[in-house]
Design a protein around this motif. Structure first.
Motif, short mmCIF file in Angstrom:
data_model
loop_
_atom_site.label_atom_id
_atom_site.label_comp_id
_atom_site.label_asym_id
_atom_site.label_seq_id
_atom_site.Cartn_x
_atom_site.Cartn_y
_atom_site.Cartn_z
N GLU A 1 -9.45 -0.21 3.89
CA GLU A 1 -8.08 0.32 3.05
C GLU A 1 -8.42 -0.45 1.74
O GLU A 1 -8.28 -1.71 2.29
CB GLU A 1 -7.20 0.70 3.81
N THR B 1 -2.03 -0.01 9.14
CA THR B 1 -2.75 -0.13 7.80
C THR B 1 -2.96 -1.29 7.37
O THR B 1 -4.17 -1.91 6.21
CB THR B 1 -0.99 1.00 6.84
N ARG C 1 0.72 -1.18 -0.18
CA ARG C 1 0.28 0.12 0.22
C ARG C 1 0.90 1.10 -0.04
O ARG C 1 1.88 1.34 0.86
CB ARG C 1 -1.07 0.15 1.48
N HIS C 2 0.96 2.29 -1.03
CA HIS C 2 0.84 3.36 -0.96
C HIS C 2 0.64 4.55 -0.27
O HIS C 2 -0.37 4.59 -1.02
CB HIS C 2 1.77 4.06 -2.38
N PHE C 3 1.29 5.57 0.33
CA PHE C 3 0.70 6.54 0.20
C PHE C 3 0.86 8.05 -1.34
O PHE C 3 2.03 8.41 -0.73
CB PHE C 3 -0.13 6.57 1.07
N ASP C 4 -0.11 8.88 -1.38
CA ASP C 4 0.11 10.13 -2.15
C ASP C 4 0.47 11.33 -1.04
O ASP C 4 -0.52 11.60 -1.03
CB ASP C 4 -1.16 10.18 -3.35
N ILE C 5 1.77 11.40 -1.23
CA ILE C 5 2.18 12.61 0.44
C ILE C 5 1.93 13.86 -0.70
O ILE C 5 3.04 14.62 -0.61
CB ILE C 5 3.68 12.02 1.42
N ASP D 1 -3.03 -1.28 -2.98
CA ASP D 1 -2.51 -1.83 -3.59
C ASP D 1 -2.04 -2.36 -4.78
O ASP D 1 -2.21 -2.80 -6.06
CB ASP D 1 -1.35 -0.66 -4.19
N ALA E 1 3.62 2.44 2.52
CA ALA E 1 2.99 1.82 4.25
C ALA E 1 3.55 0.94 4.17
O ALA E 1 3.96 0.59 5.38
CB ALA E 1 1.75 2.95 4.15
#
Lengths: 313, 277
Positions: B72, B63, B14-18, B75, B37
């Motif tokens: 959640e 997560t 899982r990636h978060f767009d920051i 990805d 994450a």
């Protein structure tokens, strides 16, 4: 909590009487006075047919000979006395004020309910769903805030009157007024509810509700709404004062309540024609009533805001 | 070897767009940024057992928990629960409510996990009604009483509001709510980290007892090695979204391979003290 978890829970009334809210209220003389004035005016308005000496909407009760009778004076033709005098048509001013109060309060309360319904729903959706919908709703709110709300109300009033067929205009005038004021006051509700929703939706009880598969609408309505409604009641009180003044302003400008069903604003408009010719009472009594009403509602709203939001103290 | 695993997670990421907002990006000329994450995590949990994920805050353990219960969206990777596919990258998360009913979660904060405007009875009733488990009103009431009894609370507590309870009692209510849908698998996301030490033990014992009585499978998320040691049958150590070490509690604590695991143990005061004394 002084009681242990295993004694009988107190009744609702006991809980209310023991609350900080009631405690604070009994120690705020201004709030008690404001609440008393508001309660009195509401009561008079609701009981108008029983309280008012005459029915000012009934043309048969009017005697033109009674026109311009000063307060507490015998009329020189008919010998009748009126506590607050009469207007140009011989209408008893006290009765007109009582019925006018009724129109003003009805329009005020209904338009606040309309504004609340629209604002709370849009705020909940904007905050919970987010994304482009949030952007759309809040940008519309921003645009609307750049205009004075009385201008928005006049615009909506004009558009709605244009849509309604001419023979229904007088009957619908009050509802057009409610729609115009309601649609011009929803923004503060939506902003506040959106902000609180953004906080609440991240809380774990909302996630627990998502886990059991509740739909968005159910989560918004059953879980989030009860937790964001507190500040809404404060805004509703403050908006009520604004709505009453907006109604009076519109009626004063001649675009609000029709002369056949005068509100306080209509009475003030009629009265100001005669101020400089010496008939001061036609303007003064409705104006003082409006002032007392708007001021009391405002004071009550301010007190509620300060009491329910300890961070402001 | 027969596959007795209840939950299997394969290659979960899982990636978060920051990234900054697009306008700021345009002005500064910087590209988007991604935070990884969870990075290619695989593990499985045997039926009736407790698998613990430990790691510092930000290591991705919450997560993972949220992806498993479906709060959640991963990805990539697959999640299989009780022989059914709960998530795969092609068909996405399952909409099957019978699967969702088997999964529940106990949250970290006993203060925000219960709706403050709802009575405890209504909180416990909600899953029963949402899943349509019991239709008759009196049977629903009986079930609520039974749930309260199971977690060590009493019948009159159903009429109270959450704020009338202590943190430990609230966590018991939270556990009762998780049990209300008759789950097979419960994710416990740091269920005791907000509680006093004395209350922690009671809640942990309750969870263990419920596991024995109801054959529950747990995924236990924690940063506290002392808590994990008493709860887990198997421990996975997470660092920066990667599973760096996995073993039985005894072996892991006796001879950790990773210095990171050693550091986690040393950072638990009771644990470090216990080792020294």
């Amino acid at each position: 909590m002084t009681h242990s978890p295993h004694t009988a829970p107190p009744t609702r009334l006991q809980r209310v009487l023991a609350s900080d809210f009631v405690f604070d209220f009994t120690r705020a003389p201004l709030a008690i006075l404001a609440a008393a004035v508001v309660a009195f005016l509401f009561l008079v308005a609701i009981l108008a047919p029983a309280v008012a000496p005459t029915n000012p909407f009934d043309p048969a009760s009017l005697n033109l000979m009674n026109g311009f009778t000063p307060p507490m004076t015998d009329n020189m033709f008919t010998g009748e006395r009126f506590v607050m005098g009469t207007d140009d048509q011989g209408r008893d001013l006290l009765s007109a004020i009582i019925y006018g109060l009724r129109v003003s309060l009805f329009v005020g309360v209904m338009s606040v309910l309309l504004a609340m319904g629209i604002g709370v729903s849009l705020g909940l959706v904007a905050g919970y769903v987010g994304g482009w919908l949030d952007n759309l709703i809040m940008r519309i709110a921003d645009i609307q805030l750049t205009f004075p709300s009385i201008l928005i109300a006049m615009l909506i009033f004009g558009v709605l009157r244009g849509i309604i067929p001419p023979d229904l205009r007088d009957e619908m005038a009050i509802f057009v007024l409610i729609a115009a004021i309601g649609l011009s006051e929803w923004v503060p509700f939506a902003r506040t509810v959106r902000a609180t929703t953004l906080v609440e939706k991240e809380k774990e009880y909302v996630q627990a509700a998502r886990l059991i598969g509740l739909r968005r609408g159910q989560i918004m309505w059953r879980h989030i709404l009860p937790n964001v409604i507190g500040p809404v009641l404060v805004i509703a009180t403050i908006t009520l004062a604004l709505a009453i003044i907006a109604e009076a302003t519109l009626s004063f400008l001649g675009v609000g309540a029709p002369p056949t069903e005068p509100s306080l604003g209509t009475l003030i408009r009629i009265g100001q024609d005669y101020l400089f010719s010496g008939e001061w009472w036609i303007l003064t009594f409705p104006a003082v009533t409006l002032l007392a009403l708007a001021l009391s509602v405002n004071l009550l709203g301010d007190w509620l805001k300060d009491t329910l939001n300890p961070r402001l103290r | 070897m027969p596959d007795d695993s209840y939950l299997t997670v394969t290659g979960l990421s899982r990636h978060f767009d920051i990234s900054e907002p697009w306008l700021a990006r345009l002005v500064s000329g910087r590209g988007g940024r991604l935070l990884t994450a969870v990075d290619d995590v695989s593990f499985s949990i045997a039926k009736g057992r407790t698998y613990a994920l430990v790691g510092e805050s930000g290591s991705g353990k919450s997560t993972i928990a949220r992806m498993i219960v479906g709060l959640e969206r991963p990805d990539s990777g697959t999640i299989r629960i009780d022989g059914q596919t709960a998530f795969d990258p092609v068909s996405g998360p399952t909409q099957d409510s019978s699967l969702r009913q088997k999964l529940q979660m106990v949250f970290q904060s006993p203060y925000s996990s219960l709706n403050p405007r709802w009575r405890v009875g209504d909180i416990l009733m909600e899953p029963i009604r949402a899943f349509g488990l019991i239709s008759e009103e009196t049977a629903q009431q009986r079930r609520v009483q039974e749930l309260l009894d199971q977690v060590g609370l009493s019948a009159p507590d159903a009429d109270r509001f959450p704020h009338e309870f202590s943190g430990g009692q609230r966590q018991r209510i939270s556990i009762a709510r998780a049990l209300a849908s008759n789950p097979h698998f419960i994710v416990c996301d740091e269920p005791t980290s907000a509680l006093d030490v004395s209350v922690q033990a009671q809640v942990l014992n309750l969870l263990k007892q419920l596991q024995r009585d109801l054959q529950l499978t747990y995924l236990f998320i924690s940063h506290d090695m002392a808590v994990v040691r008493v709860m887990a049958h198997r421990i996975g150590v997470l660092k920066d979204g990667r599973l760096v070490e996995e073993n039985e509690p005894g072996a892991l604590i006796e001879s950790p391979r990773e210095p990171y695991t050693r550091m986690l143990m040393d950072s638990t005061p009771r644990f470090a003290g216990g080792m020294a004394g």
